[in-house]
Motif scaffolding. Structure first.
Motif, PDB file in Angstrom:
ATOM      1  N   ASN A   1       0.821  -1.208   0.000  1.00 48.88           N
ATOM      2  CA  ASN A   1       0.000   0.000   0.000  1.00 48.88           C
ATOM      3  C   ASN A   1       0.858   1.263   0.000  1.00 48.88           C
ATOM      4  OD1 ASN A   1      -2.338  -1.506   0.004  1.00 48.88           O
ATOM      5  ND2 ASN A   1      -2.655  -1.352   2.227  1.00 48.88           N
ATOM      6  N   SER A   2       1.986   1.221   0.698  1.00 50.54           N
ATOM      7  CA  SER A   2       2.878   2.387   0.726  1.00 50.54           C
ATOM      8  C   SER A   2       3.506   2.622  -0.642  1.00 50.54           C
ATOM      9  CB  SER A   2       3.981   2.184   1.773  1.00 50.54           C
ATOM     10  OG  SER A   2       3.404   2.086   3.065  1.00 50.54           O
ATOM     11  N   ILE A   3       3.855   1.560  -1.341  1.00 50.83           N
ATOM     12  CA  ILE A   3       4.413   1.698  -2.682  1.00 50.83           C
ATOM     13  C   ILE A   3       3.386   2.290  -3.638  1.00 50.83           C
ATOM     14  CG2 ILE A   3       5.270   0.396  -4.684  1.00 50.83           C
ATOM     15  CD1 ILE A   3       6.587  -1.541  -2.748  1.00 50.83           C
ATOM     16  N   VAL A   4       2.144   1.847  -3.505  1.00 51.60           N
ATOM     17  CA  VAL A   4       1.089   2.275  -4.426  1.00 51.60           C
ATOM     18  C   VAL A   4       0.664   3.715  -4.147  1.00 51.60           C
ATOM     19  CG1 VAL A   4      -1.297   1.869  -5.151  1.00 51.60           C
ATOM     20  CG2 VAL A   4       0.262  -0.060  -4.812  1.00 51.60           C
ATOM     21  N   THR A   5       0.466   4.060  -2.867  1.00 49.75           N
ATOM     22  CA  THR A   5      -0.056   5.388  -2.515  1.00 49.75           C
ATOM     23  C   THR A   5       1.043   6.442  -2.377  1.00 49.75           C
ATOM     24  OG1 THR A   5       0.058   4.895  -0.141  1.00 49.75           O
ATOM     25  CG2 THR A   5      -1.990   4.334  -1.291  1.00 49.75           C
ATOM     26  N   ASN A   6       2.302   5.953  -2.340  1.00 47.01           N
ATOM     27  CA  ASN A   6       3.437   6.858  -2.198  1.00 47.01           C
ATOM     28  C   ASN A   6       3.430   7.583  -0.850  1.00 47.01           C
ATOM     29  OD1 ASN A   6       5.854   7.644  -3.408  1.00 47.01           O
ATOM     30  ND2 ASN A   6       4.997   9.592  -4.138  1.00 47.01           N
ATOM     31  N   ARG A   7       2.806   6.980   0.137  1.00 44.79           N
ATOM     32  CA  ARG A   7       2.779   7.497   1.507  1.00 44.79           C
ATOM     33  C   ARG A   7       2.823   6.321   2.468  1.00 44.79           C
ATOM     34  NH1 ARG A   7       1.603  12.695   2.445  1.00 44.79           N
ATOM     35  NH2 ARG A   7       0.990  12.208   4.576  1.00 44.79           N
ATOM     36  N   GLY A   8       3.249   6.581   3.698  1.00 46.99           N
ATOM     37  CA  GLY A   8       3.224   5.536   4.711  1.00 46.99           C
ATOM     38  C   GLY A   8       1.807   5.057   4.924  1.00 46.99           C
ATOM     39  N   ASN A   9       1.575   3.789   4.835  1.00 49.67           N
ATOM     40  CA  ASN A   9       0.215   3.241   4.912  1.00 49.67           C
ATOM     41  C   ASN A   9       0.264   1.916   5.645  1.00 49.67           C
ATOM     42  OD1 ASN A   9      -2.429   2.381   4.450  1.00 49.67           O
ATOM     43  ND2 ASN A   9      -2.498   3.306   2.417  1.00 49.67           N
ATOM     44  N   HIS A  10       0.172   1.988   6.948  1.00 47.31           N
ATOM     45  CA  HIS A  10       0.279   0.798   7.783  1.00 47.31           C
ATOM     46  C   HIS A  10      -1.067   0.080   7.853  1.00 47.31           C
ATOM     47  CE1 HIS A  10       1.877  -1.792  10.884  1.00 47.31           C
ATOM     48  NE2 HIS A  10       0.804  -1.545  11.638  1.00 47.31           N
TER      49      HIS A  10
ATOM     50  N   GLU B   1      -6.581 -12.176   3.377  1.00 46.49           N
ATOM     51  CA  GLU B   1      -7.238 -13.472   3.211  1.00 46.49           C
ATOM     52  C   GLU B   1      -7.480 -13.683   1.717  1.00 46.49           C
ATOM     53  OE1 GLU B   1      -7.640 -15.670   5.455  1.00 46.49           O
ATOM     54  OE2 GLU B   1      -7.119 -14.441   7.207  1.00 46.49           O
ATOM     55  N   GLY B   2      -6.717 -14.534   1.098  1.00 47.70           N
ATOM     56  CA  GLY B   2      -6.846 -14.732  -0.345  1.00 47.70           C
ATOM     57  C   GLY B   2      -5.788 -13.936  -1.071  1.00 47.70           C
ATOM     58  N   VAL B   3      -6.206 -13.092  -2.015  1.00 45.18           N
ATOM     59  CA  VAL B   3      -5.255 -12.317  -2.812  1.00 45.18           C
ATOM     60  C   VAL B   3      -5.640 -10.844  -2.772  1.00 45.18           C
ATOM     61  CG1 VAL B   3      -4.709 -14.241  -4.350  1.00 45.18           C
ATOM     62  CG2 VAL B   3      -6.569 -12.673  -4.934  1.00 45.18           C
ATOM     63  N   HIS B   4      -4.633 -10.013  -3.035  1.00 45.98           N
ATOM     64  CA  HIS B   4      -4.819  -8.566  -3.028  1.00 45.98           C
ATOM     65  C   HIS B   4      -4.069  -8.019  -4.237  1.00 45.98           C
ATOM     66  CE1 HIS B   4      -3.532  -4.489  -1.127  1.00 45.98           C
ATOM     67  NE2 HIS B   4      -4.624  -4.340  -1.849  1.00 45.98           N
ATOM     68  N   ALA B   5      -4.794  -7.477  -5.207  1.00 44.21           N
ATOM     69  CA  ALA B   5      -4.193  -6.991  -6.449  1.00 44.21           C
ATOM     70  C   ALA B   5      -4.296  -5.484  -6.548  1.00 44.21           C
ATOM     71  CB  ALA B   5      -4.874  -7.647  -7.661  1.00 44.21           C
ATOM     72  N   VAL B   6      -3.200  -4.819  -6.920  1.00 46.68           N
ATOM     73  CA  VAL B   6      -3.179  -3.376  -7.118  1.00 46.68           C
ATOM     74  C   VAL B   6      -2.325  -3.073  -8.338  1.00 46.68           C
ATOM     75  CG1 VAL B   6      -3.551  -2.774  -4.703  1.00 46.68           C
ATOM     76  CG2 VAL B   6      -1.225  -3.147  -5.545  1.00 46.68           C
ATOM     77  N   CYS B   7      -2.494  -1.871  -8.868  1.00 47.84           N
ATOM     78  CA  CYS B   7      -1.778  -1.481 -10.079  1.00 47.84           C
ATOM     79  C   CYS B   7      -1.341  -0.026  -9.973  1.00 47.84           C
ATOM     80  CB  CYS B   7      -2.665  -1.693 -11.306  1.00 47.84           C
ATOM     81  SG  CYS B   7      -1.895  -1.221 -12.866  1.00 47.84           S
ATOM     82  N   ILE B   8      -0.132   0.250 -10.427  1.00 46.82           N
ATOM     83  CA  ILE B   8       0.386   1.613 -10.485  1.00 46.82           C
ATOM     84  C   ILE B   8       0.560   1.986 -11.948  1.00 46.82           C
ATOM     85  CG2 ILE B   8       2.272   3.161  -9.877  1.00 46.82           C
ATOM     86  CD1 ILE B   8       2.962   1.358  -7.572  1.00 46.82           C
TER      87      ILE B   8
END
Length: 262
Positions: A111-120, A126-133
């Motif tokens: 999430n930090s890589i995607v949003t470019n901010r600290g995101n704890h 549970e399962g899979v989590h897909a994101v795209c930049i």
């Protein structure tokens, strides 16, 4: 004709000799029978030759027919092969696969890589989590697979589509480093050349192992000979502040890595 000639000669002899009529006539009949037998033999031979010729012609016709059928069958097979749909091309690799034991901080790092901010994040995947930049013409796709014991058995199924593997380790969880090592070495056996980025996460904690200790604990020297291998110490801010430099470095490294792969 020879039979009639013999018959005329015999009649002349009969008229001259008189008493030899019976013998001469018997001779004539015998000669006629011989001539007839010869003619029958010649006729049978000619008939056999004609039959053989006809059978030979039929065999030639049959062979020509079989050859024609073979040629037609071959043409049909060729046409069928041309009309068959082409095999689908192998699935193009397009994702960066993110794996690691549960609690290692995969989702927070991603999430930090995607949003470019600290995101704890404290919610386990549970399962899979897909994101795209997406940045102009460039695009990075990430697929995170949960790290629970039930999901680890499915990790290797996602390797075929992966351009690179990010493996996240909790640097402060000393007791589970051997387990993290075991799963990592099992994964790399399925792909001898897949680029590997190991993130020694939670470096901000007091009891966290230094990245050199993580290198030794995971026996990374055993797996870096035939692949690109990177080890980066990371941490994620819990207050949503600016992105730590280690996460920025990770993002830039991934972008450069994808350019080299493509």
């Amino acid at each position: 004709m020879s039979g009639l000639r013999n018959l005329g000669l015999a009649v002349a002899m009969l008229a001259a000799s008189g008493g030899a009529a019976l013998v001469t006539w018997s001779y004539i009949l015998a000669q006629r029978r011989k001539e007839e037998q010869k003619e029958d033999v010649v006729a049978k031979v000619e008939q056999k030759e004609d039959t053989a010729k006809e059978e030979q012609k039929e065999n030639v016709v049959r062979e020509d027919h079989l050859l024609l059928e073979s040629e037609m069958a071959a043409r049909c097979m060729l046409l069928a092969a041309r009309e068959q749909p082409q095999k689908e091309p192998q699935t193009r690799k397009q994702q960066i696969l993110v794996l690691g034991l549960d609690g290692s901080g995969k989702t927070s790092v991603l999430n930090s890589i995607v949003t470019n901010r600290g995101n704890h994040s404290t919610v386990p995947t549970e399962g899979v989590h897909a994101v795209c930049i997406t940045n102009g013409n460039s695009k990075m796709e990430f697929l995170e697979v949960g790290g629970s014991e039930q999901l680890r058995q499915f990790w290797e199924r996602y390797l075929d589509r992966a351009l690179a593997l990010i493996y996240v380790v909790d640097s402060s969880d000393h007791s589970r480093l051997p387990l993290a090592k075991m799963h990592l070495h099992q994964l790399i056996q399925h792909s001898s050349s897949l680029p590997l980025v190991v993130l020694a996460n939670k470096q901000d904690l007091e009891n966290a192992y230094h990245i050199t200790d993580i290198h030794d604990a995971l026996a990374l020297s055993e797996i870096c000979e035939k692949r690109k291998l990177y080890l980066i110490g990371t941490h994620v801010a819990t207050d949503g502040s600016e992105l730590p430099s280690s996460i920025e470095d990770t993002r830039e490294l991934l972008a450069q890595l994808l350019l080299e792969i493509h």
